[in-house]
Scaffold this motif. Sequence first.
Motif, mmCIF file in Angstrom:
data_model
loop_
_atom_site.group_PDB
_atom_site.id
_atom_site.type_symbol
_atom_site.label_atom_id
_atom_site.label_comp_id
_atom_site.label_asym_id
_atom_site.label_seq_id
_atom_site.Cartn_x
_atom_site.Cartn_y
_atom_site.Cartn_z
ATOM 1 N N SER A 13 0.833 -1.206 0.000
ATOM 2 C CA SER A 13 0.000 0.000 0.000
ATOM 3 C C SER A 13 0.872 1.262 0.000
ATOM 4 O O SER A 13 0.577 2.236 -0.711
ATOM 5 C CB SER A 13 -0.927 -0.009 1.213
ATOM 6 O OG SER A 13 -1.692 1.178 1.272
ATOM 7 N N ALA A 14 1.945 1.216 0.792
ATOM 8 C CA ALA A 14 2.871 2.348 0.827
ATOM 9 C C ALA A 14 3.520 2.552 -0.541
ATOM 10 O O ALA A 14 3.718 3.691 -0.989
ATOM 11 C CB ALA A 14 3.942 2.125 1.898
ATOM 12 N N TYR A 15 3.830 1.460 -1.229
ATOM 13 C CA TYR A 15 4.429 1.559 -2.556
ATOM 14 C C TYR A 15 3.476 2.262 -3.529
ATOM 15 O O TYR A 15 3.876 3.169 -4.265
ATOM 16 C CB TYR A 15 4.786 0.169 -3.080
ATOM 17 C CG TYR A 15 4.988 0.134 -4.573
ATOM 18 C CD1 TYR A 15 6.161 0.622 -5.133
ATOM 19 C CD2 TYR A 15 3.988 -0.342 -5.423
ATOM 20 C CE1 TYR A 15 6.350 0.621 -6.506
ATOM 21 C CE2 TYR A 15 4.171 -0.344 -6.801
ATOM 22 C CZ TYR A 15 5.343 0.134 -7.326
ATOM 23 O OH TYR A 15 5.514 0.142 -8.681
ATOM 24 N N PHE A 16 2.217 1.832 -3.548
ATOM 25 C CA PHE A 16 1.254 2.434 -4.462
ATOM 26 C C PHE A 16 1.035 3.920 -4.136
ATOM 27 O O PHE A 16 0.961 4.759 -5.042
ATOM 28 C CB PHE A 16 -0.075 1.684 -4.420
ATOM 29 C CG PHE A 16 -0.072 0.402 -5.193
ATOM 30 C CD1 PHE A 16 0.109 0.411 -6.578
ATOM 31 C CD2 PHE A 16 -0.249 -0.819 -4.569
ATOM 32 C CE1 PHE A 16 0.112 -0.776 -7.302
ATOM 33 C CE2 PHE A 16 -0.249 -2.011 -5.283
ATOM 34 C CZ PHE A 16 -0.071 -1.991 -6.658
ATOM 35 N N SER A 17 0.940 4.244 -2.843
ATOM 36 C CA SER A 17 0.731 5.647 -2.450
ATOM 37 C C SER A 17 1.921 6.504 -2.858
ATOM 38 O O SER A 17 1.757 7.600 -3.421
ATOM 39 C CB SER A 17 0.508 5.736 -0.937
ATOM 40 O OG SER A 17 -0.658 5.041 -0.552
ATOM 41 N N GLY A 18 3.128 6.020 -2.575
ATOM 42 C CA GLY A 18 4.323 6.780 -2.940
ATOM 43 C C GLY A 18 4.483 6.917 -4.439
ATOM 44 O O GLY A 18 4.887 7.968 -4.941
ATOM 45 N N SER A 19 4.146 5.844 -5.181
ATOM 46 C CA SER A 19 4.260 5.890 -6.638
ATOM 47 C C SER A 19 3.323 6.934 -7.234
ATOM 48 O O SER A 19 3.694 7.679 -8.149
ATOM 49 C CB SER A 19 3.950 4.512 -7.228
ATOM 50 O OG SER A 19 4.878 3.553 -6.780
ATOM 51 N N GLU A 20 2.116 6.985 -6.701
ATOM 52 C CA GLU A 20 1.159 7.963 -7.215
ATOM 53 C C GLU A 20 1.659 9.384 -7.015
ATOM 54 O O GLU A 20 1.658 10.202 -7.942
ATOM 55 C CB GLU A 20 -0.190 7.779 -6.509
ATOM 56 C CG GLU A 20 -1.255 8.772 -6.952
ATOM 57 C CD GLU A 20 -2.536 8.657 -6.161
ATOM 58 O OE1 GLU A 20 -3.512 9.322 -6.526
ATOM 59 O OE2 GLU A 20 -2.545 7.905 -5.153
ATOM 60 N N THR A 21 2.107 9.689 -5.799
ATOM 61 C CA THR A 21 2.601 11.040 -5.518
ATOM 62 C C THR A 21 3.859 11.344 -6.316
ATOM 63 O O THR A 21 4.026 12.449 -6.840
ATOM 64 C CB THR A 21 2.882 11.192 -4.011
ATOM 65 O OG1 THR A 21 1.681 10.922 -3.283
ATOM 66 C CG2 THR A 21 3.374 12.579 -3.690
ATOM 67 N N GLY A 22 4.765 10.367 -6.406
ATOM 68 C CA GLY A 22 5.999 10.575 -7.161
ATOM 69 C C GLY A 22 5.736 10.863 -8.626
ATOM 70 O O GLY A 22 6.329 11.769 -9.220
ATOM 71 N N MET A 23 4.804 10.110 -9.225
ATOM 72 C CA MET A 23 4.474 10.320 -10.638
ATOM 73 C C MET A 23 3.876 11.709 -10.866
ATOM 74 O O MET A 23 4.216 12.405 -11.827
ATOM 75 C CB MET A 23 3.477 9.253 -11.101
ATOM 76 C CG MET A 23 4.055 7.854 -11.208
ATOM 77 S SD MET A 23 5.080 7.704 -12.682
ATOM 78 C CE MET A 23 5.505 5.955 -12.572
ATOM 79 N N MET A 24 2.970 12.109 -9.987
ATOM 80 C CA MET A 24 2.272 13.372 -10.183
ATOM 81 C C MET A 24 3.092 14.584 -9.745
ATOM 82 O O MET A 24 2.754 15.712 -10.090
ATOM 83 C CB MET A 24 0.935 13.355 -9.423
ATOM 84 C CG MET A 24 -0.010 12.254 -9.896
ATOM 85 S SD MET A 24 -0.294 12.371 -11.684
ATOM 86 C CE MET A 24 -1.044 10.759 -12.008
ATOM 87 N N SER A 25 4.171 14.363 -8.985
ATOM 88 C CA SER A 25 4.995 15.473 -8.513
ATOM 89 C C SER A 25 6.168 15.777 -9.433
ATOM 90 O O SER A 25 6.912 16.737 -9.198
ATOM 91 C CB SER A 25 5.532 15.184 -7.098
ATOM 92 O OG SER A 25 4.483 15.008 -6.181
ATOM 93 N N LEU A 26 6.334 14.972 -10.459
ATOM 94 C CA LEU A 26 7.464 15.176 -11.361
ATOM 95 C C LEU A 26 7.350 16.508 -12.089
ATOM 96 O O LEU A 26 6.259 16.934 -12.476
ATOM 97 C CB LEU A 26 7.540 14.044 -12.389
ATOM 98 C CG LEU A 26 8.110 12.708 -11.909
ATOM 99 C CD1 LEU A 26 7.922 11.649 -12.982
ATOM 100 C CD2 LEU A 26 9.588 12.854 -11.569
ATOM 101 N N ASN A 27 8.488 17.145 -12.292
ATOM 102 C CA ASN A 27 8.554 18.343 -13.115
ATOM 103 C C ASN A 27 8.435 17.920 -14.577
ATOM 104 O O ASN A 27 9.317 17.266 -15.119
ATOM 105 C CB ASN A 27 9.884 19.077 -12.871
ATOM 106 C CG ASN A 27 9.966 20.401 -13.594
ATOM 107 O OD1 ASN A 27 9.609 20.509 -14.764
ATOM 108 N ND2 ASN A 27 10.460 21.408 -12.903
ATOM 109 N N ARG A 28 7.329 18.315 -15.227
ATOM 110 C CA ARG A 28 7.062 17.831 -16.587
ATOM 111 C C ARG A 28 8.103 18.341 -17.582
ATOM 112 O O ARG A 28 8.420 17.658 -18.557
ATOM 113 C CB ARG A 28 5.663 18.263 -17.032
ATOM 114 C CG ARG A 28 4.544 17.721 -16.139
ATOM 115 C CD ARG A 28 4.568 16.202 -16.062
ATOM 116 N NE ARG A 28 3.599 15.681 -15.131
ATOM 117 C CZ ARG A 28 2.372 15.305 -15.455
ATOM 118 N NH1 ARG A 28 1.970 15.403 -16.701
ATOM 119 N NH2 ARG A 28 1.547 14.827 -14.548
#
Length: 421
Positions: A13-28
Amino acid sequence: MLFTILGILILISAYFSGSETGMMSLNRYRLRHLEKQKHRGAKRVSKLLARPDRLIGLILIGNNLVNVFASLVAGVIFNRYFGDAGILYAGLVLTLVILIFAEVTPKTLAALYPEQVAFPSSIVLSLLLKILFPIVVVVNWITNGILRLLGVSSEQREQHSLSSEELRTVVNESGALLHQRDQDMLVSILDLEKVSVEDIMIPRSDLVGIDVNDDWKKIQKQLTQANHTRVLLYRDSIDDVVGYIHARDALKLLSKNQFNKATLLRAVRELYFVPEGTPLNIQLLKFQHAKERIGLVVDEYGDIQGLVTLEDILEEIVGDFTTTMTPTTSDEVTLQPDGSYLVDGSASIRDINKEMSWQLPTDGPKTLNGLIIEYLEEIPKSNISLRISGYPVEIIDVAGNKIKTVRVMPEHFIDESPEEE
């Protein structure tokens, strides 16, 4: 075994939560740069972010699946220890554990280090997307249908483009990535669209030219003593401009012993006219297309208001050239022992604000003399004091219907609201 299974589910669950935030926080924009550099992780992430609905659907399917199973396992464990009341205890304890270890902690970590989280996670997420693709498609089909009922289309994704103001903020916040001078130049380029030609032109009253109706010896003397390589020529008054002569052309005539008034007039170059109000970014392109370096600024009636050159526009970007003959802001603003400043009345308000970090209004007259006259609605006498936009101003010298010198006391600045102004 149940405790081990519960721990594994919380980690997933921690992996999925962190992955979501990491993906959406990237500088495009950095992501695109890395993708152009053929960075493998950036390529995988870009492919996943191309369909954010599928990516979010995949992450939420996985996250909710493990959280539901975690709650079932926790219910079994607490039921064995506390009986029927264990179900309630399991919900409370598991909520706290998931909140701390599977939500806040991994999401905070991912927000701080998005690339370190997103790039490795993209490997697992790409594999899971292939495995769970049918489920993801069905879920997205249902959710997109609900969105369409609400009048929202999944194709209406935000375009990641920056306005000039946002880009200016990016440049100002670049910090150590860009040298201060480079930052100033980039911001100046962005500011060109806010500045018009009359903001930087040499005003009509300061134009220097040669009257072709004068005696030839006087014309020769003026040409040899000219401070510029391009000299305006006119008949009797600046309103009857003939054109301009380049020093190079005059030297050619002189070398051939053909330097006289008749040949001078034949060597005159045609003038380029610029409408007042033209933004500098537009005028820079016009100079480039017309292959011109100098232009006379005219108003709506065709009357000459001043002169603008290509060098004037470039100085707005890179700063004053060492060869410029016009006075700089440092020459027009003099610090006094009491902390006040003596300012030339003809000084440009924009230049004063830029160098002194003042906030005098720039939406009206272009010079300090014009600003004071507009404020008082008359030509004042000496030793009159007033406050403009919070700055105490004392008129020191007035001559020839113009304010020559004023004293500004920025240490007594009062921040006035728009209503007070």
